[in-house]
Write an enzyme that holds these catalytic residues in place. Structure first.
Site, PDB file in Angstrom:
ATOM      1  N   LYS A 160      -1.659  -9.201  -9.775  1.00 27.56           N
ATOM      2  CA  LYS A 160      -0.093  -9.184  -9.550  1.00 27.56           C
ATOM      3  C   LYS A 160      -0.193 -10.479  -9.388  1.00 27.56           C
ATOM      4  CE  LYS A 160      -1.153  -5.790  -5.681  1.00 27.56           C
ATOM      5  NZ  LYS A 160      -0.723  -5.289  -4.576  1.00 27.56           N
ATOM      6  N   CYS A 209       9.432   2.018 -13.330  1.00 34.34           N
ATOM      7  CA  CYS A 209       9.675   2.052 -14.167  1.00 34.34           C
ATOM      8  C   CYS A 209       8.963   2.776 -15.461  1.00 34.34           C
ATOM      9  CB  CYS A 209       7.242   1.520 -14.631  1.00 34.34           C
ATOM     10  SG  CYS A 209       6.617   1.466 -12.934  1.00 34.34           S
ATOM     11  N   GLN A 214      13.785  -0.791  -3.876  1.00 31.93           N
ATOM     12  CA  GLN A 214      13.319  -1.266  -4.746  1.00 31.93           C
ATOM     13  C   GLN A 214      14.592  -2.023  -5.665  1.00 31.93           C
ATOM     14  OE1 GLN A 214       9.825   0.200  -6.722  1.00 31.93           O
ATOM     15  NE2 GLN A 214       8.578  -1.528  -5.757  1.00 31.93           N
ATOM     16  N   ARG A 232       7.689   7.316  -1.313  1.00 32.07           N
ATOM     17  CA  ARG A 232       6.600   7.383  -1.340  1.00 32.07           C
ATOM     18  C   ARG A 232       5.907   7.989  -0.543  1.00 32.07           C
ATOM     19  NH1 ARG A 232       5.661   1.275  -3.842  1.00 32.07           N
ATOM     20  NH2 ARG A 232       6.546   1.609  -5.395  1.00 32.07           N
ATOM     21  N   HIS A 246      12.054  -4.803 -15.065  1.00 31.99           N
ATOM     22  CA  HIS A 246      11.398  -4.392 -15.776  1.00 31.99           C
ATOM     23  C   HIS A 246      10.822  -5.689 -17.247  1.00 31.99           C
ATOM     24  CE1 HIS A 246      10.114  -1.030 -13.604  1.00 31.99           C
ATOM     25  NE2 HIS A 246       8.995  -1.779 -13.595  1.00 31.99           N
ATOM     26  N   HIS A 278       6.619  -6.307 -14.207  1.00 27.65           N
ATOM     27  CA  HIS A 278       7.418  -5.028 -13.173  1.00 27.65           C
ATOM     28  C   HIS A 278       7.117  -6.552 -11.920  1.00 27.65           C
ATOM     29  CE1 HIS A 278       5.482  -1.381 -14.156  1.00 27.65           C
ATOM     30  NE2 HIS A 278       4.657  -2.495 -14.848  1.00 27.65           N
ATOM     31  N   ASP A 285      14.566  -3.500  -8.359  1.00 21.07           N
ATOM     32  CA  ASP A 285      13.013  -3.592  -9.307  1.00 21.07           C
ATOM     33  C   ASP A 285      13.340  -4.059 -10.539  1.00 21.07           C
ATOM     34  OD1 ASP A 285      10.870  -2.656 -10.185  1.00 21.07           O
ATOM     35  OD2 ASP A 285      10.966  -0.853  -9.795  1.00 21.07           O
TER      36      ASP A 285
END
Ligand SMILES: [Zn+2]
Ligand SMILES: [Zn+2]
Length: 677
Positions: A503, A368, A415, A397, A419, A549, A417
């Protein structure tokens, strides 16, 4: 006993209201409806009657945002529990999801009964139901042997055959504690002390001569446990502390019928065969290497090809849906993580800072902040919004060692991912589009069923979350409305939101009926504020955008792991690492093999030729073991005709076909991402 003169109203699900004397039991009500119904009931679900149904639903809607209170209003009770006040009553039958849990907990009592009858010096811990069965903790100086377990299983059958009713009893707390202490029942003493307060009547359940401290509820009698099996024995320290005595935990599982239990074990066997760690090795897809460390994935060439197909599909689909592709660094200054709040709220999942010459840096746990910096790199107008940035971003992580599991639980992953930066007026459409996209991912990769959860915050635990009450109300409201617009059924899970916003989690259901958490759509009003993001509105003023996200595979690694298990390694043609295996019958057909291979490759197919000097059947078997979708065999006859003899990994010989026809067929199946062959 004098007859009660008080009358209560029992509201049944069909709308009927029965006026009965206080003290009437659900079993009596079931019997009055039909003795056959009573015989298949296991418990009753009570909901207090307060106001009308319509009022109750409205209240639920409002309070659902703040608490799980509506769930607490409902409770399961024994069929023999006397009803003392007006109530809604639902008779719970064996097929009710909660009935199985009750049965399994009842089976834990049956297990403890058997253990105490055989080994009277044993001390009891606790015996809860679990997701797949139950366990009971025991303390005994001499550990149980496999022979003991066989004896216990045989005794369990006796306890069930005795069909002893589970009877709810109470005794004064002080008396209960004195008896447990006298008998050296240190674990029961601990539980009673912990879960009750002085002056309480302590709740017990009795079956035959066995009595256990327990709140219930239970199925009516031991005979209702129709199928039970002891599955494992493990050591566990009392209260998880290795300074304490070692307990013996006996695991088991139980069902309402032998048929259901057989199906359960068949499913477990099938799941073991599909284990992606096993198949990953067998099909040479990926590895995790001791020298490199746990939770870090090496994609081998065959896994790499599947990944390329997954990623190509995802990137193309992102572009088609108006996303912009970006790439961001793997390490960034610690200062950035302070601004984003990850240093405060997420530090436990991040790796230690690295000291470089100019500053401290940290590996990214999320993409992000990187996307935010791109947004912030130039002035934005309302005409530029929404800005949708997508990246297949590698993140790292920290997971505790010992919790890693193949591709499913890792320390480094990718990910898919994205945004989305937009105005608050655009948020609902954007969330709806994300859900559409998530549905497309699941459908394309072969999953037809999914379940949706809305994770909200816990306003009583404010320290866990960033943002204002109004922000949370707006965010949760938009996600809810988006789900309702899509007409999607969802479950609200209070307290499970991310620290920056609520979420939507989408859990797919695989071929074995297992649930996997993969796609997620998260609202964020926190990061735009922390990074002071802006756009110039139609009014010429500066405004703050909101941010979504979203990740749809979730993690490419995890999604791949699920795909392997879902397909048992037999990927659909479009995903298969090798789509066509070529088997020339003898050495003199090698030139024709080269020609066939060249034509298939020119058509974009992934081909492997087995030109070893082996028997034809051995080569076919090897391709089939590698789950290669198509195996083409050819000798003189095929060569003369410009044909191939077609076999599939599952169905065997499909007959001969001109090469051009096979290519056209395969290309059509690939283009439509078909799961057929
Ligand atoms: Zn119990
Ligand atoms: Zn993010």
């Amino acid at each position: 006993m004098p007859m009660s003169t008080q009358t209560i109203a029992v509201h049944l699900p069909d709308g009927a209201i029965r006026e009965v004397p206080a003290g009437t039991t659900p079993l009596e009500i079931a019997n009055s409806i039909s003795p056959r119904l009573a015989a298949v009931c296991v418990a009753a679900r009570l909901t207090p009657v307060s106001g009308t149904v319509a009022e109750k639903l409205a209240a639920e809607d409002e309070s659902a945002m703040y608490a799980a209170e509506d769930a607490a209003a409902e409770r399961l009770v024994d069929l023999t529990t006397p009803l003392t006040a007006d109530t809604r009553l639902e008779l719970v039958k064996e097929n009710d999801p909660e009935a199985l849990k009750m049965l399994r907990h009842s089976a834990a009592h049956v297990l403890a009964t058997a253990v105490l009858e055989l080994f009277p010096d044993t001390k009891l811990g606790h015996g809860p139901a679990t997701d797949s069965g139950f366990f009971y903790d025991f303390y005994r100086e001499k550990p149980f042997t496999p022979e003991d377990l066989a004896l216990i299983e045989a005794r369990i059958a006796l306890v069930i055959a005795r069909n002893e009713p589970f009877v709810h009893e109470f005794s004064p707390r002080e008396q209960a504690l004195a008896e447990f202490e006298r008998d050296g029942d240190f674990m029961k003493t601990h539980f009673v002390t912990k879960f009750t307060v002085p002056g309480d009547e302590v709740s017990f359940y009795r079956n035959g001569s066995f009595v256990d401290f327990c709140r219930g509820p239970h199925v009516p009698s031991t005979g209702r446990v129709k199928a039970v099996k002891v599955t494992a024995l493990a050591g566990a320290y009392w209260l998880g502390d290795e300074k304490n005595p070692q307990l013996q935990r006996i695991y088991g599982t139980a069902f309402f019928s032998q048929k259901e239990m057989d199906a359960h074990f068949a499913r477990l066997e099938e799941a073991a065969k599909r284990d992606h760690r096993l198949l990953g090795k067998q099909l040479d897809l990926f590895s995790i290497q001791e020298l490199a460390g746990p939770g870090l994935v090496f994609w081998h060439p065959k896994g790499g090809i599947v990944r390329k197909v997954m990623e190509d599909w995802m990137r193309d689909e992102c572009l088609r849906r108006g996303y912009l592709l970006v790439f961001t660094p793997h390490v960034m200054r610690r200062e950035l993580w302070k601004v984003s709040g990850h240093e405060g709220h997420y530090a436990g999942n991040m790796y230690s800072p690295m000291e470089l010459d100019d500053a401290e840096y940290r590996l990214k746990p999320m993409n992000c902040p990187g996307h935010i910096l791109i947004y912030k790199s130039s002035p934005r107008s309302y005409r530029d919004l929404p800005q949708r940035y997508a990246e297949l971003g590698n993140v790292y992580r920290y997971e505790r060692s010992g919790t890693m599991h193949g591709l499913l639980r890792v320390r480094g992953f990718t990910q898919d991912d994205a945004h989305i930066f937009c105005t608050s007026g655009q948020i609902e459409d954007e969330v709806v589009a994300c859900i559409d996209f998530a549905e497309a991912v699941l459908k394309t990769f072969g999953f037809n069923e999914f379940k949706v959860e809305l994770s909200t915050w816990d306003p009583n635990d404010r320290a866990k979350y960033a943002g204002s009450d109004e922000g949370w109300a707006l965010a949760e409201g938009s996600l809810r409305t988006a789900l309702e617009r899509k007409g999607i059924e969802y479950k609200t899970i209070p307290g499970e939101a991310a620290f920056y916003g609520p979420k939507i989690d989408i859990k797919l259901v695989d071929v074995l009926g297992r649930l996997w958490q993969l796609s997620t759509v998260q609202f964020d009003f926190t990061l735009p504020a922390r990074f002071e993001l802006e756009y110039v509105g139609e009014d010429g003023e500066k405004h703050q955008p909101v941010m979504v996200h979203r990740a749809l595979f979730g993690s490419v690694e995890r999604f791949f792991g699920v795909l392997i298990e879902h397909y048992a390694g037999a990927f659909p043609l479009w995903l298969a690492p090798v789509q066509v295996g070529l088997v020339p019958i003898s050495e003199r057909h090698h030139p024709y093999a080269k020609k066939v291979e060249a034509e298939l490759k020119a058509a974009g197919l992934r081909v492997e030729t087995d030109s070893r000097n082996e028997k034809m059947n051995g080569k076919i078997r090897d391709f089939a073991n590698q789950k290669t979708p198509y195996i083409l065999v050819f000798g003189d006859k095929e060569e003369t005709a410009g044909a191939v003899s077609v076999r599939t990994r599952a169905k065997g010989d499909q007959g001969s076909m001109p090469l051009a026809e096979f290519i056209a067929k395969a290309k059509a199946l690939i283009a439509s991402q078909s799961t057929e062959l």
